[in-house]
Design a protein around this motif. Structure first.
Motif, PDB file in Angstrom:
ATOM      1  N   ASP A  99     -30.973  17.795  -4.962  1.00  0.00           N
ATOM      2  CA  ASP A  99     -31.587  17.497  -6.250  1.00  0.00           C
ATOM      3  C   ASP A  99     -31.207  16.093  -6.727  1.00  0.00           C
ATOM      4  O   ASP A  99     -30.215  15.534  -6.312  1.00  0.00           O
ATOM      5  CB  ASP A  99     -31.192  18.530  -7.305  1.00  0.00           C
ATOM      6  CG  ASP A  99     -29.686  18.646  -7.461  1.00  0.00           C
ATOM      7  OD1 ASP A  99     -28.969  18.367  -6.486  1.00  0.00           O
ATOM      8  OD2 ASP A  99     -29.242  18.976  -8.560  1.00  0.00           O
ATOM      9  N   HIS A 100     -32.020  15.530  -7.584  1.00  0.00           N
ATOM     10  CA  HIS A 100     -31.768  14.182  -8.111  1.00  0.00           C
ATOM     11  C   HIS A 100     -30.895  14.253  -9.334  1.00  0.00           C
ATOM     12  O   HIS A 100     -30.960  15.190 -10.104  1.00  0.00           O
ATOM     13  CB  HIS A 100     -33.087  13.479  -8.476  1.00  0.00           C
ATOM     14  CG  HIS A 100     -33.871  13.095  -7.289  1.00  0.00           C
ATOM     15  ND1 HIS A 100     -33.575  11.992  -6.550  1.00  0.00           N
ATOM     16  CD2 HIS A 100     -34.936  13.679  -6.692  1.00  0.00           C
ATOM     17  CE1 HIS A 100     -34.432  11.886  -5.556  1.00  0.00           C
ATOM     18  NE2 HIS A 100     -35.272  12.912  -5.622  1.00  0.00           N
ATOM     19  N   ASP A 101     -30.074  13.231  -9.515  1.00  0.00           N
ATOM     20  CA  ASP A 101     -29.215  13.127 -10.705  1.00  0.00           C
ATOM     21  C   ASP A 101     -29.670  11.958 -11.548  1.00  0.00           C
ATOM     22  O   ASP A 101     -30.130  10.997 -11.076  1.00  0.00           O
ATOM     23  CB  ASP A 101     -27.762  12.928 -10.311  1.00  0.00           C
ATOM     24  CG  ASP A 101     -27.226  14.170  -9.616  1.00  0.00           C
ATOM     25  OD1 ASP A 101     -26.467  14.006  -8.663  1.00  0.00           O
ATOM     26  OD2 ASP A 101     -27.568  15.277 -10.046  1.00  0.00           O
ATOM     27  N   TRP A 126     -23.361   3.618 -13.886  1.00  0.00           N
ATOM     28  CA  TRP A 126     -23.522   5.051 -13.635  1.00  0.00           C
ATOM     29  C   TRP A 126     -22.203   5.649 -13.166  1.00  0.00           C
ATOM     30  O   TRP A 126     -21.768   6.696 -13.652  1.00  0.00           O
ATOM     31  CB  TRP A 126     -24.622   5.264 -12.590  1.00  0.00           C
ATOM     32  CG  TRP A 126     -24.842   6.678 -12.192  1.00  0.00           C
ATOM     33  CD1 TRP A 126     -25.705   7.566 -12.751  1.00  0.00           C
ATOM     34  CD2 TRP A 126     -24.192   7.386 -11.127  1.00  0.00           C
ATOM     35  NE1 TRP A 126     -25.630   8.776 -12.105  1.00  0.00           N
ATOM     36  CE2 TRP A 126     -24.714   8.697 -11.105  1.00  0.00           C
ATOM     37  CE3 TRP A 126     -23.223   7.047 -10.188  1.00  0.00           C
ATOM     38  CZ2 TRP A 126     -24.303   9.649 -10.197  1.00  0.00           C
ATOM     39  CZ3 TRP A 126     -22.796   8.003  -9.285  1.00  0.00           C
ATOM     40  CH2 TRP A 126     -23.343   9.289  -9.290  1.00  0.00           C
ATOM     41  N   THR A 133     -26.622   8.621  -7.003  1.00  0.00           N
ATOM     42  CA  THR A 133     -27.669   7.757  -7.542  1.00  0.00           C
ATOM     43  C   THR A 133     -27.995   6.713  -6.497  1.00  0.00           C
ATOM     44  O   THR A 133     -27.195   6.428  -5.607  1.00  0.00           O
ATOM     45  CB  THR A 133     -27.253   7.114  -8.885  1.00  0.00           C
ATOM     46  OG1 THR A 133     -28.389   6.468  -9.462  1.00  0.00           O
ATOM     47  CG2 THR A 133     -26.125   6.118  -8.704  1.00  0.00           C
ATOM     48  N   GLU A 151     -18.516  19.538  -8.721  1.00  0.00           N
ATOM     49  CA  GLU A 151     -19.822  18.933  -9.005  1.00  0.00           C
ATOM     50  C   GLU A 151     -20.068  17.791  -8.032  1.00  0.00           C
ATOM     51  O   GLU A 151     -19.147  17.032  -7.722  1.00  0.00           O
ATOM     52  CB  GLU A 151     -19.862  18.372 -10.425  1.00  0.00           C
ATOM     53  CG  GLU A 151     -19.765  19.396 -11.510  1.00  0.00           C
ATOM     54  CD  GLU A 151     -19.813  18.767 -12.896  1.00  0.00           C
ATOM     55  OE1 GLU A 151     -20.101  17.554 -12.997  1.00  0.00           O
ATOM     56  OE2 GLU A 151     -19.558  19.481 -13.871  1.00  0.00           O
ATOM     57  N   THR A 153     -27.671  20.218  -2.503  1.00  0.00           N
ATOM     58  CA  THR A 153     -27.249  18.812  -2.669  1.00  0.00           C
ATOM     59  C   THR A 153     -28.445  17.887  -2.612  1.00  0.00           C
ATOM     60  O   THR A 153     -28.286  16.668  -2.582  1.00  0.00           O
ATOM     61  CB  THR A 153     -26.247  18.407  -1.569  1.00  0.00           C
ATOM     62  OG1 THR A 153     -26.847  18.642  -0.301  1.00  0.00           O
ATOM     63  CG2 THR A 153     -24.941  19.146  -1.713  1.00  0.00           C
ATOM     64  N   ARG A 170     -19.026   8.407 -15.008  1.00  0.00           N
ATOM     65  CA  ARG A 170     -18.703   9.693 -14.395  1.00  0.00           C
ATOM     66  C   ARG A 170     -17.271   9.795 -13.870  1.00  0.00           C
ATOM     67  O   ARG A 170     -16.847  10.854 -13.446  1.00  0.00           O
ATOM     68  CB  ARG A 170     -19.678   9.974 -13.260  1.00  0.00           C
ATOM     69  CG  ARG A 170     -21.024  10.395 -13.815  1.00  0.00           C
ATOM     70  CD  ARG A 170     -22.135  10.287 -12.797  1.00  0.00           C
ATOM     71  NE  ARG A 170     -23.388  10.717 -13.373  1.00  0.00           N
ATOM     72  CZ  ARG A 170     -24.123   9.997 -14.207  1.00  0.00           C
ATOM     73  NH1 ARG A 170     -23.739   8.795 -14.557  1.00  0.00           N
ATOM     74  NH2 ARG A 170     -25.259  10.459 -14.698  1.00  0.00           N
ATOM     75  N   HIS A 228     -22.797  14.509  -7.441  1.00  0.00           N
ATOM     76  CA  HIS A 228     -23.839  13.681  -8.032  1.00  0.00           C
ATOM     77  C   HIS A 228     -24.079  12.486  -7.121  1.00  0.00           C
ATOM     78  O   HIS A 228     -23.201  12.097  -6.356  1.00  0.00           O
ATOM     79  CB  HIS A 228     -23.422  13.168  -9.417  1.00  0.00           C
ATOM     80  CG  HIS A 228     -23.081  14.245 -10.380  1.00  0.00           C
ATOM     81  ND1 HIS A 228     -24.040  14.980 -11.032  1.00  0.00           N
ATOM     82  CD2 HIS A 228     -21.892  14.730 -10.795  1.00  0.00           C
ATOM     83  CE1 HIS A 228     -23.445  15.871 -11.815  1.00  0.00           C
ATOM     84  NE2 HIS A 228     -22.135  15.732 -11.683  1.00  0.00           N
ATOM     85  N   LYS A 281     -24.272  12.554  -1.238  1.00  0.00           N
ATOM     86  CA  LYS A 281     -23.500  13.708  -1.686  1.00  0.00           C
ATOM     87  C   LYS A 281     -22.741  14.328  -0.520  1.00  0.00           C
ATOM     88  O   LYS A 281     -21.554  14.649  -0.639  1.00  0.00           O
ATOM     89  CB  LYS A 281     -24.417  14.753  -2.329  1.00  0.00           C
ATOM     90  CG  LYS A 281     -24.999  14.335  -3.658  1.00  0.00           C
ATOM     91  CD  LYS A 281     -25.915  15.414  -4.187  1.00  0.00           C
ATOM     92  CE  LYS A 281     -26.584  15.016  -5.486  1.00  0.00           C
ATOM     93  NZ  LYS A 281     -27.478  16.083  -5.982  1.00  0.00           N
TER      94      LYS A 281
END
Length: 183
Positions: free
Chosen positions: A181-183, A77, A63, A59, A179, A81, A61, A140
């Motif tokens: 997309d927003h998290d 954040w 931010t 995965e 890679t 994780r 992620h 990412k």
């Protein structure tokens, strides 16, 4: 778990591992003497762990500072994780990538007139930071590149067959996973 684990290379490949990339921004000239003179602006995270089928779960992620966020929001954040077990791979494990980072230039001071340097808070207007639409995929990719640089130390030349399987799994995952997309 320690965020900087200096013994990781000596211990060998860890099948359950996490790579972290950070994006920082420079601050005003008045803040350059303080230890918090680099403002944390974004975090990228890649998690690789063995799954029950003998493969790997992967995965990514990231931010980035958003309006109303402060640096501790980013750290919260990250804390949510990062599990209590597994190896943490940070920038010092892939030093050639770290050398490519550009030195950040100071930004204009946004403190009110007459504020003493000792009272200045390390801050930066979001309008001076790179766009999150660009930064999040980059964070990412930096975490992925860092993990690969670390894991290939063990995967190349068949030093560790588990590391080689993990590298192949990541390469297959990269071929299919977005890679951006927003998290």
């Amino acid at each position: 778990m320690e965020l900087i684990d200096l013994s990781i290379t000596h211990r060998g490949f860890a099948p359950h591992s996490i790579a972290i990339s950070l994006r920082t921004a420079g601050c005003c000239h008045g803040m350059r003497h303080r230890p918090d003179c680099r403002i944390l602006a974004g975090i990228g995270l890649l998690s690789v762990q063995p799954d029950i089928d003998g493969g790997f779960s992967i995965e990514a992620h990231a931010t980035y500072l958003q309006p109303g966020d402060i640096v501790t929001d980013l750290l919260d954040w990250l804390n949510d994780r990062v599990p209590d077990d597994g190896a943490i791979v940070t920038w010092d494990k892939w030093w050639p990538a770290a050398r490519r980072q550009a030195r950040a230039l100071p930004v204009p001071c946004i403190c009110d007139a007459g504020v003493q340097v000792a009272d200045c808070h390390s801050t930066v207007p979001l309008s001076l930071l790179p766009d999150a639409e660009i930064a999040i995929p980059q964070l990412k990719q930096e975490a992925i590149a860092g993990w690969l640089a670390w894991a290939r130390q063990f995967a190349d030349f068949d030093v560790d067959p588990i590391a080689a399987r993990a590298v192949r799994a990541l390469e297959a995952w990269r071929a299919t996973a977005p890679t951006s997309d927003h998290d």
